[in-house]
Scaffold this motif. Structure first.
Motif, mmCIF file in Angstrom:
data_model
loop_
_atom_site.group_PDB
_atom_site.id
_atom_site.type_symbol
_atom_site.label_atom_id
_atom_site.label_comp_id
_atom_site.label_asym_id
_atom_site.label_seq_id
_atom_site.Cartn_x
_atom_site.Cartn_y
_atom_site.Cartn_z
ATOM 1 N N MET A 62 46.172 51.834 24.837
ATOM 2 C CA MET A 62 46.083 52.349 26.491
ATOM 3 C C MET A 62 45.215 51.745 27.239
ATOM 4 S SD MET A 62 43.639 55.583 25.924
ATOM 5 C CE MET A 62 43.294 56.939 27.839
ATOM 6 N N TYR A 63 46.248 51.951 28.365
ATOM 7 C CA TYR A 63 46.048 50.800 29.533
ATOM 8 C C TYR A 63 44.568 51.363 29.637
ATOM 9 C CZ TYR A 63 51.128 50.354 29.422
ATOM 10 O OH TYR A 63 51.883 49.387 29.610
ATOM 11 N N LYS A 64 44.435 50.328 30.829
ATOM 12 C CA LYS A 64 42.431 49.801 31.075
ATOM 13 C C LYS A 64 42.704 49.752 32.775
ATOM 14 C CE LYS A 64 41.827 46.440 28.148
ATOM 15 N NZ LYS A 64 41.179 44.989 27.421
ATOM 16 N N ILE A 65 41.345 50.755 32.991
ATOM 17 C CA ILE A 65 41.161 50.271 34.677
ATOM 18 C C ILE A 65 40.008 49.286 35.087
ATOM 19 C CG2 ILE A 65 41.261 51.568 36.654
ATOM 20 C CD1 ILE A 65 42.123 54.176 35.455
ATOM 21 N N ALA A 66 40.143 48.784 35.748
ATOM 22 C CA ALA A 66 39.078 47.484 36.449
ATOM 23 C C ALA A 66 38.951 48.016 37.316
ATOM 24 C CB ALA A 66 39.333 46.420 35.889
ATOM 25 N N VAL A 67 37.752 47.175 37.620
ATOM 26 C CA VAL A 67 37.144 47.001 38.900
ATOM 27 C C VAL A 67 36.313 45.989 39.242
ATOM 28 C CG1 VAL A 67 35.942 48.787 41.487
ATOM 29 C CG2 VAL A 67 36.804 50.204 39.912
ATOM 30 N N MET A 68 36.617 45.562 40.894
ATOM 31 C CA MET A 68 35.714 43.879 40.937
ATOM 32 C C MET A 68 35.781 43.816 42.354
ATOM 33 S SD MET A 68 39.661 41.409 39.932
ATOM 34 C CE MET A 68 38.739 39.653 40.504
ATOM 35 N N GLY A 69 34.570 43.109 42.075
ATOM 36 C CA GLY A 69 34.290 42.605 43.631
ATOM 37 C C GLY A 69 32.543 42.559 43.663
ATOM 38 N N ALA A 70 31.736 42.511 44.936
ATOM 39 C CA ALA A 70 30.291 42.418 44.706
ATOM 40 C C ALA A 70 29.985 43.647 44.667
ATOM 41 C CB ALA A 70 30.090 42.483 46.115
ATOM 42 N N TYR A 71 28.807 43.582 43.319
ATOM 43 C CA TYR A 71 28.055 44.336 42.470
ATOM 44 C C TYR A 71 27.576 45.673 43.575
ATOM 45 C CZ TYR A 71 25.217 46.509 39.464
ATOM 46 O OH TYR A 71 24.400 47.604 39.175
ATOM 47 N N ASP A 72 27.248 45.677 44.548
ATOM 48 C CA ASP A 72 27.219 46.426 44.653
ATOM 49 C C ASP A 72 27.870 47.585 45.338
ATOM 50 O OD1 ASP A 72 23.877 45.488 45.359
ATOM 51 O OD2 ASP A 72 24.048 44.969 47.436
ATOM 52 N N SER A 73 28.871 46.513 45.920
ATOM 53 C CA SER A 73 30.786 47.764 45.780
ATOM 54 C C SER A 73 30.860 48.507 45.050
ATOM 55 C CB SER A 73 31.547 46.587 46.843
ATOM 56 O OG SER A 73 30.591 46.571 48.423
ATOM 57 N N GLY A 124 28.894 52.474 41.253
ATOM 58 C CA GLY A 124 29.392 53.590 41.047
ATOM 59 C C GLY A 124 30.491 53.967 40.240
ATOM 60 N N PHE A 125 31.508 52.990 40.227
ATOM 61 C CA PHE A 125 32.998 53.149 39.378
ATOM 62 C C PHE A 125 32.065 53.116 37.929
ATOM 63 C CE2 PHE A 125 34.689 51.167 43.998
ATOM 64 C CZ PHE A 125 35.455 52.771 44.070
ATOM 65 N N ALA A 126 31.607 52.449 37.302
ATOM 66 C CA ALA A 126 31.262 52.935 36.181
ATOM 67 C C ALA A 126 30.626 53.904 35.739
ATOM 68 C CB ALA A 126 29.743 51.606 36.499
ATOM 69 N N ALA A 127 29.968 54.968 36.609
ATOM 70 C CA ALA A 127 29.879 56.488 36.816
ATOM 71 C C ALA A 127 30.999 57.200 36.147
ATOM 72 C CB ALA A 127 28.975 56.507 37.400
ATOM 73 N N LEU A 128 32.109 56.383 36.740
ATOM 74 C CA LEU A 128 33.590 57.459 36.266
ATOM 75 C C LEU A 128 34.407 56.808 34.913
ATOM 76 C CD1 LEU A 128 34.997 56.860 39.960
ATOM 77 C CD2 LEU A 128 34.419 59.117 38.647
ATOM 78 N N GLY A 129 33.678 55.411 34.045
ATOM 79 C CA GLY A 129 34.394 55.282 32.957
ATOM 80 C C GLY A 129 35.184 54.220 33.564
ATOM 81 N N LEU A 130 35.248 53.958 34.015
ATOM 82 C CA LEU A 130 36.125 52.275 34.288
ATOM 83 C C LEU A 130 35.173 51.013 34.590
ATOM 84 C CD1 LEU A 130 37.555 53.261 37.992
ATOM 85 C CD2 LEU A 130 38.325 53.775 36.070
ATOM 86 N N ASP A 131 36.211 50.112 34.113
ATOM 87 C CA ASP A 131 35.323 48.901 33.589
ATOM 88 C C ASP A 131 34.983 48.104 34.912
ATOM 89 O OD1 ASP A 131 35.534 49.549 31.159
ATOM 90 O OD2 ASP A 131 37.587 48.286 30.841
ATOM 91 N N ILE A 132 33.805 47.357 35.194
ATOM 92 C CA ILE A 132 33.694 46.463 36.413
ATOM 93 C C ILE A 132 32.833 45.620 36.207
ATOM 94 C CG2 ILE A 132 32.508 49.449 37.412
ATOM 95 C CD1 ILE A 132 29.759 48.038 36.993
ATOM 96 N N PHE A 133 33.280 44.744 36.870
ATOM 97 C CA PHE A 133 32.843 43.448 37.028
ATOM 98 C C PHE A 133 32.837 43.070 38.575
ATOM 99 C CE2 PHE A 133 36.266 44.250 34.237
ATOM 100 C CZ PHE A 133 36.101 43.728 32.966
ATOM 101 N N GLY A 139 45.297 40.528 29.865
ATOM 102 C CA GLY A 139 43.770 41.255 29.186
ATOM 103 C C GLY A 139 44.292 42.898 28.959
ATOM 104 N N GLY A 140 45.734 43.763 29.071
ATOM 105 C CA GLY A 140 45.347 44.409 29.171
ATOM 106 C C GLY A 140 45.705 45.895 30.149
ATOM 107 N N TYR A 141 45.169 45.341 31.381
ATOM 108 C CA TYR A 141 44.049 46.449 32.689
ATOM 109 C C TYR A 141 46.143 46.574 33.274
ATOM 110 C CZ TYR A 141 38.916 45.832 31.150
ATOM 111 O OH TYR A 141 38.291 45.492 30.971
ATOM 112 N N ALA A 142 46.180 47.733 32.959
ATOM 113 C CA ALA A 142 46.548 48.402 33.570
ATOM 114 C C ALA A 142 46.971 48.477 35.111
ATOM 115 C CB ALA A 142 48.014 49.968 33.480
ATOM 116 N N VAL A 143 45.576 48.495 35.614
ATOM 117 C CA VAL A 143 45.530 48.743 37.194
ATOM 118 C C VAL A 143 43.929 48.078 37.476
ATOM 119 C CG1 VAL A 143 44.862 50.665 38.705
ATOM 120 C CG2 VAL A 143 46.334 51.286 37.674
ATOM 121 N N ILE A 144 44.112 47.354 38.413
ATOM 122 C CA ILE A 144 42.965 45.884 39.186
ATOM 123 C C ILE A 144 42.831 46.585 40.660
ATOM 124 C CG2 ILE A 144 41.893 44.478 38.988
ATOM 125 C CD1 ILE A 144 43.854 43.248 36.912
ATOM 126 N N TYR A 145 41.091 47.030 40.655
ATOM 127 C CA TYR A 145 41.297 48.044 42.271
ATOM 128 C C TYR A 145 40.404 46.749 41.968
ATOM 129 C CZ TYR A 145 42.463 52.720 41.006
ATOM 130 O OH TYR A 145 42.857 54.223 40.889
#
Length: 107
Positions: A1-12, A15-24, A42-48
């Motif tokens: 199964m593919y994973k979805i990540a979100v990366m950027g400044a923590y304050d930004s 909130g994506f963690a509440a959607l079940g996305l991996d935040i960095f 590492g198997g991430y299909a989508v990186i925001y």
């Protein structure tokens, strides 16, 4: 199964963690380059990625531009929208379908 990540400044991105996305949380460009490579391999299909971070990673992002995976999508950060994210999506759509599907009516 593919994973979805979100990366950027923590304050930004926290909130994506509440959607079940991996935040960095990323604090600088050098760290962002290493993280982007790790996520892409590492198997991430989508990186925001926040527009602010992406502006410092243009060379690293270009490595993945022609590949199907991962799809790297810029999103506005807490400081606001710069327009870079929508411009990137429009460019990708224009290349894929041969025309701009988001046009403005004139008249």
């Amino acid at each position: 199964m593919y994973k979805i990540a979100v990366m950027g400044a923590y304050d930004s991105i926290y909130g994506f963690a509440a959607l079940g996305l991996d935040i960095f949380s990323v604090s600088d460009v050098r760290e962002g380059e290493r993280l982007l490579r790790r996520l892409a391999e590492g198997g991430y299909a989508v990186i925001y990625i926040t527009e602010a971070l992406a502006s410092g990673l243009t060379q690293a992002l270009s490595r993945y531009r022609g590949q199907a995976f991962p799809a790297i999508i810029q999103i506005p950060g807490i400081s606001g929208n710069t327009g870079a994210g929508i411009a990137g999506v429009k460019k990708a759509v224009r290349q894929a379908v041969g025309s701009d599907i988001l046009f403005e009516e004139r008249g």
